[in-house]
Scaffold this motif. Structure first.
Motif, mmCIF file in Angstrom:
data_model
loop_
_atom_site.group_PDB
_atom_site.id
_atom_site.type_symbol
_atom_site.label_atom_id
_atom_site.label_comp_id
_atom_site.label_asym_id
_atom_site.label_seq_id
_atom_site.Cartn_x
_atom_site.Cartn_y
_atom_site.Cartn_z
ATOM 1 N N ASP A 153 6.103 85.846 54.721
ATOM 2 C CA ASP A 153 4.859 85.236 55.987
ATOM 3 C C ASP A 153 6.114 84.971 56.932
ATOM 4 O O ASP A 153 6.877 83.800 56.927
ATOM 5 C CB ASP A 153 4.102 84.454 56.336
ATOM 6 N N VAL A 154 6.419 85.986 58.228
ATOM 7 C CA VAL A 154 6.822 85.255 59.705
ATOM 8 C C VAL A 154 5.989 85.490 60.567
ATOM 9 O O VAL A 154 5.718 86.967 60.997
ATOM 10 C CB VAL A 154 8.373 86.394 59.477
ATOM 11 N N LYS A 155 6.054 84.523 60.830
ATOM 12 C CA LYS A 155 4.856 84.649 62.098
ATOM 13 C C LYS A 155 5.174 83.997 63.224
ATOM 14 O O LYS A 155 6.461 82.939 63.792
ATOM 15 C CB LYS A 155 4.185 83.524 61.719
ATOM 16 N N ASN A 203 -4.668 86.903 63.702
ATOM 17 C CA ASN A 203 -4.045 86.421 62.165
ATOM 18 C C ASN A 203 -2.584 87.565 62.111
ATOM 19 O O ASN A 203 -2.278 88.852 61.994
ATOM 20 C CB ASN A 203 -4.392 87.258 60.493
ATOM 21 N N GLU A 204 -1.814 86.973 63.531
ATOM 22 C CA GLU A 204 -0.453 87.675 63.651
ATOM 23 C C GLU A 204 0.504 87.850 63.305
ATOM 24 O O GLU A 204 1.027 87.139 61.823
ATOM 25 C CB GLU A 204 -0.222 87.652 65.661
ATOM 26 N N GLY A 205 1.729 88.388 62.662
ATOM 27 C CA GLY A 205 2.976 88.607 62.234
ATOM 28 C C GLY A 205 3.230 88.807 60.912
ATOM 29 O O GLY A 205 1.993 90.265 61.056
ATOM 30 N N ARG A 237 1.902 93.224 55.555
ATOM 31 C CA ARG A 237 0.865 93.956 56.933
ATOM 32 C C ARG A 237 1.587 92.817 57.873
ATOM 33 O O ARG A 237 2.255 91.968 57.997
ATOM 34 C CB ARG A 237 -0.221 92.579 56.415
ATOM 35 N N TYR A 238 1.097 93.864 59.101
ATOM 36 C CA TYR A 238 2.331 93.402 60.589
ATOM 37 C C TYR A 238 1.273 93.094 61.623
ATOM 38 O O TYR A 238 0.400 94.943 61.369
ATOM 39 C CB TYR A 238 3.478 94.804 60.950
ATOM 40 N N ALA A 239 0.681 92.443 62.534
ATOM 41 C CA ALA A 239 -0.479 92.493 63.731
ATOM 42 C C ALA A 239 0.555 91.606 64.512
ATOM 43 O O ALA A 239 1.445 91.334 64.930
ATOM 44 C CB ALA A 239 -1.538 91.641 62.838
#
Length: 874
Positions: A872-874, A242-244, A262-264
């Protein structure tokens, strides 16, 4: 802190060693995941089976990852909540993989790992277990995600304030969750000092929750001490998958504000990191019960409204004074007067904001495609009210948690160190009492309480000489004495409040300043014995180092050391074409203060039907509960009663009821045996059913006992020469309970999914010989939920749930009384701007502001309406 650095250095050395490993020859794989209708599925998960390599789809349902084909075909495992998972086998790299998933709205194909500590289908779980998906978490009402879990069968939530909530299953609820352990990614999140699982104050921000699993009933065979009436497991989202960037902001009534981030991000094929943060604030729920405290708690108490005064449940500093035998007027001799204290709103003052701050960074590295290492830090701080022996205001209470894990496909090694901080927390009873017993003048000898009682007695005597009756004189005396109470709006009151809150000196200050540590490690390996049998073995060690500077524990000579060690094994065998699954588990635990304990569990699950959709289960389990660190080591003087730990040689004293000499034995482990049967299955493609029945047998039940004794355990010379003591000890009486739960889900259509559940819990007192024996079952006999959810016109999602619980007696050392029936209607509405990656949200908890007091002496949990936006930004 040196221990924490050593802990992280160990994992860093492993990390540096891994960097020198050879890189794998990886090839690109890409494609799209769709529903059967051809609609793209953003957020679907793709894993390479047997590895930790994976990703998730973007807004258009597309994905890409790199795979190693050097050892043969690669199997992609594709899943999405509410759909049946699929495996896709690739013999060579492919950039146009197309996967279509079939809807399964009843969630009967979900996979869990908590019940058996290995992955299995939820239908085949050997015990009752509930799984809450990330999509369901999104729709649970604020402010604490764990409060929303009371929508599910068999789960009770006890809220002592807005952000401090306690979970339990199958009875014996409390505001401090003593019989259910709470884990985040299998790491214990309790406060080492208080053994409190403080709701979600020390759990995950909702944006990082992948799923929540709740085991109902005993689980000591696999989880050890205190997995007694259940296990709550929060699973976080994988930074590799779960990136982004995800942002969420919500606001509403009671000055409610909630912001989460949350940032991954993956860095190459080996590294991934994430950082999750959350901040919440709102006007807290405050308790307002002014009924008379039960005589079980304050045996000298008068009736509510008495002109002698009385101790009220949520009034603090109701100082008692028993009129001596030499008082000249016989009518008042031996009676107890109470000086009215202060309500919760007055004492808390500017500390009335509920607050929560969480910062959780972590770093993951793939040592190989099938071995992953993760290290992280969880920083948690919060302000809320807690209830046990008193009402406490946890102000900036928090934990620092350092954790690390190395995990393979069939094994793991984990370790963590967690330390708690009381910071500016304080005891409301102490605060109220010490204000009342402060000198009126600096350096003076007369206190506010003494002035009150002297005025009362003098006025009463004068009124009787003027011919007033006893009742009339009491009214006159009470009115006269009340004029000498300290004004809460005065500068004197504010100064006293501040001084006492910031003073941690026992017997003088109200501040709680615990700072204890819990260090633990555990490991497990899963042996594949054959195609149909597995054996898992594991072990765990934990060590408490308790510290309070003498204001909670008897630790004036340094930290109190306590430890536990255990090992477990589970053998699983599949028979009759794998339709019958038999499992036998057992665990041995040893303790510093108690004899070793063995916890077995035996289970059988039979899967019937052409798709194995009908699953019948039966199990027997034995569990144990280790007394909390407070039960073992507390040393807290409440004024009217002295709380003492009980792990040495026990106590000798006198019964406060009969006056007879009694002996109070030292604590032992509490034990539980449970028999359970159940069925979980799918009736067609639209209906899911889960039903269970259980019987519990508790022995050596841990409960509080009050008596007259000496602090050193010896017997006083007489019943009038000792102190009133309270210790925790074991009952000789066996305690029995039984219950059942039924859950139904009907997926009528994508726009309408209906859910209903019913829970029955009964305590059997038929063999109880002592009518005054109190177990504090604290559980509604009948409880149900009715709800609906769905997606309308693709973009609109909703959820609504009505919950009702029958009133019942509720008791803690702080207060005992009867709760009325309580209920709540919760609602959620979301509009999804798919192309923008945004969701506009609105919702409410307890929409109609119905009676919703879950803890006697706790607050009314009222309505909270909010609106919000998630991006959500991916």
């Amino acid at each position: 802190m040196r221990k924490h650095y050593s802990f992280l250095l160990f994992f860093l050395l492993l990390f540096c060693q891994a960097i020198s490993g050879q890189a794998q020859d990886l090839s690109a794989v890409a494609g799209i995941v769709q529903a059967e209708s051809g609609e793209p599925m953003p957020g679907a998960t793709i894993f390479i089976r047997g590895t930790f390599i994976g990703t998730s789809t973007d807004r258009d349902g597309k994905f890409s990852l790199r795979a190693d084909f050097s050892e043969g075909p690669v199997v992609l495992s594709v899943s999405f909540v509410g759909y049946e998972s699929r495996d896709v086998t690739l013999s060579q790299p492919d950039n146009v993989v197309k996967v279509q998933l079939k809807i399964n709205p009843t969630l009967t194909t979900e996979v869990i790992a908590s019940a058996s500590r290995v992955e299995e289908g939820i239908l085949q779980a050997p015990v009752t277990v509930e799984k809450v998906t990330s999509q369901q978490v999104l729709r649970l009402p604020p402010p604490d995600v764990q409060v929303g879990l009371n929508q599910f069968k068999g789960i009770d939530v006890n809220s002592s304030s807005m952000l401090l909530n306690s979970l339990s299953t199958r009875g014996f609820n409390s505001a401090k969750s003593e019989r259910l352990i709470q884990l985040t990614d299998y790491f214990d999140t309790q406060s080492p000092s208080l053994n409190v699982n403080a709701g979600n104050l020390t759990g995950l921000p909702e944006l990082d929750i992948e799923s929540i699993e709740i085991i109902h009933g005993p689980a000591s065979a696999l989880y050890g001490a205190n997995a007694f009436n259940g296990v709550l497991l929060q699973n976080s989202k994988d930074a590799f998958i779960n990136e982004g960037l995800t942002l969420r902001v919500r606001g509403g009534e009671r000055s409610f504000f909630d912001g989460q981030l949350r940032y991954a991000q993956k860095i190459g094929d080996k590294f991934a990191f994430k950082i999750t943060g959350a901040y919440l604030t709102a006007d807290d729920w405050l308790a307002q019960n002014y009924s008379a405290t039960s005589t079980q708690v304050e045996r000298r108490n008068n009736a509510e409204g008495s002109t002698l005064g009385y101790e009220a449940v949520n009034r603090y500093g109701d100082v008692p004074f028993t009129v001596p035998a030499n008082y000249p007027i016989a009518d008042l001799r031996g009676k107890t007067l109470f000086m009215p204290g202060f309500d919760e709103k007055t004492l808390i003052g500017d500390d009335n904001k509920a607050k929560s701050l969480k910062i959780h960074p972590s770093l993951s590295y793939l040592l190989t495609s099938s071995i992953k290492m993760t290290v992280g830090v969880n920083y948690n701080r919060g302000t809320a009210s807690y209830q046990s022996s008193s009402r406490y205001r946890f102000k900036d209470f928090g934990t620092n948690q350092y954790h690390g894990e190395i995990k393979g496909e069939r094994w793991f090694v984990r370790g963590q160190s967690i330390q708690d901080y009381g910071n500016k927390s304080y005891d409301l009873n102490f605060l109220g009492a010490f204000i009342q017993t402060s000198p009126i003048a600096t350096g003076g000898g007369t206190t506010y309480a003494q002035q009150y009682f002297n005025t009362y007695l003098t006025t009463y005597g004068g009124a009787r000489q003027l011919g007033q009756t006893d009742a009339q004189a009491q009214v006159t005396a009470q009115n006269a004495a009340s004029q000498f109470q300290l004004d809460p709006n005065s500068g004197t009151f504010r100064n006293l409040r501040s001084t006492i809150i910031n003073d941690a000196t026992p017997g003088r200050g109200a501040r709680l300043n615990p700072s204890s540590l819990l260090n633990e490690g555990n490991a497990q390996y899963n042996f594949k014995l054959s195609e149909t049998s597995d054996l898992i073995v594991g072990g765990a060690y934990r060590k408490f180092r308790l510290g309070s500077n003498g204001n909670l524990y008897s630790d004036n000579d340094g930290r109190i050391q306590n430890h536990e060690v255990g090992g477990y094994a589970q053998l699983t065998k599949k028979l009759f074409e794998e339709r019958l699954r038999l499992a036998l588990a057992g665990r041995i635990d040893d303790f510093k203060n108690f004899n070793p304990s063995f916890s077995p569990r035996a289970s059988a699950v039979y899967s019937a039907g052409d798709k194995r959709q009908h699953n019948f289960r039966a199990s027997y389990g034995r569990a144990f509960r280790s007394p909390t660190q407070l039960d073992q080591y507390i040393n807290l003087d409440l004024g009217q009663v002295l709380l003492k730990g009980n792990v040495d040689n026990g106590y000798q004293g006198y019964s406060i009821i009969t006056g007879q000499a009694i002996d109070v034995a030292a604590l032992k482990l509490e034990r539980l045996s449970t028999y359970e049967i159940g069925y979980k299955g799918a009736l067609g493609e639209k209906v899911a059913v889960d039903v269970n029945y259980y019987r519990n047998y508790y022995n050596d039940f841990i409960g509080a006992q009050r008596f007259v004794g000496n602090a050193d355990g010896s017997r006083p010379a007489s019943v009038t020469s000792g102190r009133l003591l309270q210790v925790w000890t074991n009952a000789d009486q066996e305690v029995r309970t039984q219950g059942a739960a039924l859950g139904l889900n009907y997926a009528f259509a994508p726009f309408l999914n209906l859910a209903a559940n019913y829970t029955l819990n009964i305590q059997d007192r038929s063999d109880v010989q002592d009518a005054e024996f109190q177990t504090y079952f604290n559980t509604p006999k009948h409880k149900y939920n009715i709800g609906a959810n769905g997606t309308v016109l693709t973009h609109v999602s909703y959820a609504v749930n009505y919950r009702w619980a029958q009133g019942h007696e509720y008791g803690l050392p702080f207060a005992v009384g009867q709760l009325a029936d309580y209920s709540s209607t919760d609602a959620y509405l979301g509009y999804n701007f798919t192309k923008l990656g945004a969701i506009l949200q609105a919702g409410a908890s307890n929409l109609f502001n119905a009676t919703n007091i879950q803890v006697y002496g706790g607050p009314q949990i009222g309505r909270l309406v909010y609106v919000g936006l998630q991006l959500d930004v991916k």
